[in-house]
Motif scaffolding. Structure first.
Motif, PDB file in Angstrom:
ATOM      1  N   ARG A 152       0.827  -1.206   0.000  1.00  0.00           N
ATOM      2  CA  ARG A 152       0.000   0.000   0.000  1.00  0.00           C
ATOM      3  C   ARG A 152       0.866   1.263   0.000  1.00  0.00           C
ATOM      4  O   ARG A 152       1.911   1.325   0.645  1.00  0.00           O
ATOM      5  CB  ARG A 152      -0.904  -0.013   1.229  1.00  0.00           C
ATOM      6  N   GLU A 153       0.425   2.276  -0.725  1.00  0.00           N
ATOM      7  CA  GLU A 153       1.112   3.566  -0.745  1.00  0.00           C
ATOM      8  C   GLU A 153       0.430   4.528   0.220  1.00  0.00           C
ATOM      9  O   GLU A 153      -0.800   4.490   0.404  1.00  0.00           O
ATOM     10  CB  GLU A 153       1.103   4.166  -2.152  1.00  0.00           C
ATOM     11  N   TYR A 154       1.223   5.389   0.837  1.00  0.00           N
ATOM     12  CA  TYR A 154       0.713   6.348   1.817  1.00  0.00           C
ATOM     13  C   TYR A 154       0.937   7.748   1.267  1.00  0.00           C
ATOM     14  O   TYR A 154       2.020   8.314   1.372  1.00  0.00           O
ATOM     15  CB  TYR A 154       1.402   6.118   3.160  1.00  0.00           C
ATOM     16  N   ARG A 155      -0.105   8.289   0.657  1.00  0.00           N
ATOM     17  CA  ARG A 155       0.033   9.545  -0.074  1.00  0.00           C
ATOM     18  C   ARG A 155       0.003  10.762   0.838  1.00  0.00           C
ATOM     19  O   ARG A 155       0.599  11.787   0.513  1.00  0.00           O
ATOM     20  CB  ARG A 155      -1.067   9.663  -1.140  1.00  0.00           C
ATOM     21  N   THR A 156      -0.682  10.664   1.949  1.00  0.00           N
ATOM     22  CA  THR A 156      -0.808  11.810   2.843  1.00  0.00           C
ATOM     23  C   THR A 156      -0.394  11.409   4.254  1.00  0.00           C
ATOM     24  O   THR A 156      -0.275  10.208   4.575  1.00  0.00           O
ATOM     25  CB  THR A 156      -2.258  12.324   2.892  1.00  0.00           C
ATOM     26  N   ASP A 208      -2.886   9.208   5.790  1.00  0.00           N
ATOM     27  CA  ASP A 208      -2.722   7.804   5.389  1.00  0.00           C
ATOM     28  C   ASP A 208      -1.676   7.114   6.262  1.00  0.00           C
ATOM     29  O   ASP A 208      -1.848   5.960   6.668  1.00  0.00           O
ATOM     30  CB  ASP A 208      -2.294   7.711   3.922  1.00  0.00           C
ATOM     31  N   VAL A 209      -0.582   7.812   6.530  1.00  0.00           N
ATOM     32  CA  VAL A 209       0.485   7.247   7.367  1.00  0.00           C
ATOM     33  C   VAL A 209      -0.041   6.981   8.773  1.00  0.00           C
ATOM     34  O   VAL A 209       0.217   5.927   9.365  1.00  0.00           O
ATOM     35  CB  VAL A 209       1.706   8.185   7.408  1.00  0.00           C
ATOM     36  N   LYS A 210      -0.801   7.929   9.311  1.00  0.00           N
ATOM     37  CA  LYS A 210      -1.344   7.732  10.655  1.00  0.00           C
ATOM     38  C   LYS A 210      -2.361   6.590  10.684  1.00  0.00           C
ATOM     39  O   LYS A 210      -2.461   5.874  11.692  1.00  0.00           O
ATOM     40  CB  LYS A 210      -1.967   9.031  11.164  1.00  0.00           C
ATOM     41  N   ASP A 234       3.108  12.956  -0.533  1.00  0.00           N
ATOM     42  CA  ASP A 234       2.937  14.369  -0.887  1.00  0.00           C
ATOM     43  C   ASP A 234       4.007  15.240  -0.229  1.00  0.00           C
ATOM     44  O   ASP A 234       4.436  16.243  -0.795  1.00  0.00           O
ATOM     45  CB  ASP A 234       1.524  14.863  -0.568  1.00  0.00           C
ATOM     46  N   TRP A 235       4.481  14.847   0.942  1.00  0.00           N
ATOM     47  CA  TRP A 235       5.589  15.564   1.570  1.00  0.00           C
ATOM     48  C   TRP A 235       6.862  15.405   0.735  1.00  0.00           C
ATOM     49  O   TRP A 235       7.620  16.359   0.558  1.00  0.00           O
ATOM     50  CB  TRP A 235       5.850  15.063   2.984  1.00  0.00           C
TER      51      TRP A 235
END
Length: 350
Positions: free
Chosen positions: A121-125, A128-130, A189-190
């Motif tokens: 899975r990708e974590y775009r924001t 999402d990471v949290k 995004d970061w």
């Protein structure tokens, strides 16, 4: 504050020893802090860690075939049916969930996080990471709090915060290690804002000041969560507070070590030295605990569902098993283990 109802999970001496060895080998930070817990909670914490650690290792070793998490789900079903498979970590976790009435939805959320790993899975924001961190870390904090006999919503929310903070610290520490395994947990995004190409980071992990700024930003978010989480210590039983504050202090120090290395977690892997751990544990233990109640800020949206589940679950009833009976059951478990070992030795000689 109402008295905290706590019971000791019934584990054989062998299983207790193996759970202890698991946490000692898997995490020096958690092992050091766990030694400060009262015996009943310490047994539960180590059993809980053993199951979570073995599950994480299973996912890492299995790759991305998608079947390891399904096997984990079946094992969890058997645990909640009272028929765990013959693995130390499963037997120990079965004792934990039975003793502390942990709803199955909480460990299922942990497994969902592992499913995300399997799926790449990708974590775009950052949200999402949290969401990922809530599943693989806040779940553990919530279960630990329940093992301490506490189901207060504010305390559970702060335990979830601590899990988020620790997992963000893990992500910041393991950027290089994760990239070499084809994984990125930093918000995409970061990275884009700093001009860091995620594919290039995986293909050839290399530290740049731009990447360092992303790591620093993540640790800044972790620090805010540590601050909020530490207010929850005041809501825990008195004899559990030193251990939880010690764990937070020791883990937070990893982030400071990353900062001292200019946020380069590609070429180095930050850790807290044994001496520094001792200093932090001494401070955490000797420093007066605040008398004010935990911060009343609602749970982070990423972990709110866990807090809702735990806070609304059935409380642990007062201890109903006589101590002598509990000890007798432990002795019986030890005897069964010895008999099994004798049978295996005889079969091997035959």
């Amino acid at each position: 504050m109402p008295p905290h109802a706590r019971r000791t999970p019934l584990l054989s001496a062998r299983d207790r020893r193996l759970c202890h060895e698991s946490i000692r080998a898997g995490s020096k930070s958690f092992h050091a802090a766990s030694r400060l817990l009262p015996r009943d909670v310490r047994l539960g914490a180590r059993a809980l860690y053993a199951f979570c650690r073995s599950s994480d290792d299973l996912i890492d070793d299995a790759g991305n075939d998608g079947r390891a998490s399904q096997r984990l789900k079946r094992r969890l079903e058997l645990i909640y049916e009272g028929c765990p498979i013959d693995l130390v970590c499963d037997r120990a976790f079965a004792a934990v969930v039975q003793t502390y009435h942990i709803p199955i939805e909480v460990p299922l959320a942990l497994i969902e996080g592992f499913e995300w790993d399997e799926a790449g899975r990708e974590y775009r924001t950052f949200a999402d990471v949290k969401a990922y961190a809530a599943r693989v870390a806040s779940t553990v904090g919530v279960m630990m709090t329940m093992a301490m006999g506490c189901r207060d919503r504010a305390v559970l929310a702060r335990a979830a915060d601590l899990g988020l903070a620790m997992q963000l610290t893990n992500i910041a520490r393991d950027v290089g290690e994760d990239a070499r395994r084809g994984r990125i947990y930093l918000p995409l995004d970061w990275l884009a804002e700093q001009g860091v190409d995620p594919r290039a980071l995986i293909d050839a992990p290399r530290f740049t000041p731009q990447l360092g700024r992303v790591v620093a930003r993540l640790l800044g978010e972790a620090d805010a969560l540590y601050d909020r989480a530490l207010t929850g210590v005041a809501g825990l039983p008195l004899d559990c507070r030193p251990a939880i504050r010690s764990a937070a202090f020791v883990y937070r120090e990893i982030g400071r070590e990353i900062g001292a290395a200019e946020y380069n977690s590609i070429d180095t892997r930050a850790h807290t030295s044994r001496r520094r751990k001792g200093e932090l544990i001494a401070v955490a233990t000797l420093m007066p605990f605040p008398m004010r109640p935990p911060a009343s800020v609602p749970a982070d949206p990423s972990a709110a569902f866990l807090v809702d589940i735990a806070a609304s679950s059935d409380p642990v009833p007062p201890r109903t098993i006589d101590a002598k009976l509990g000890r007798m059951l432990e002795i019986m478990g030890d005897a069964r283990d010895r008999q099994r070992q004798v049978r295996l030795a005889g079969a091997q000689r035959g």
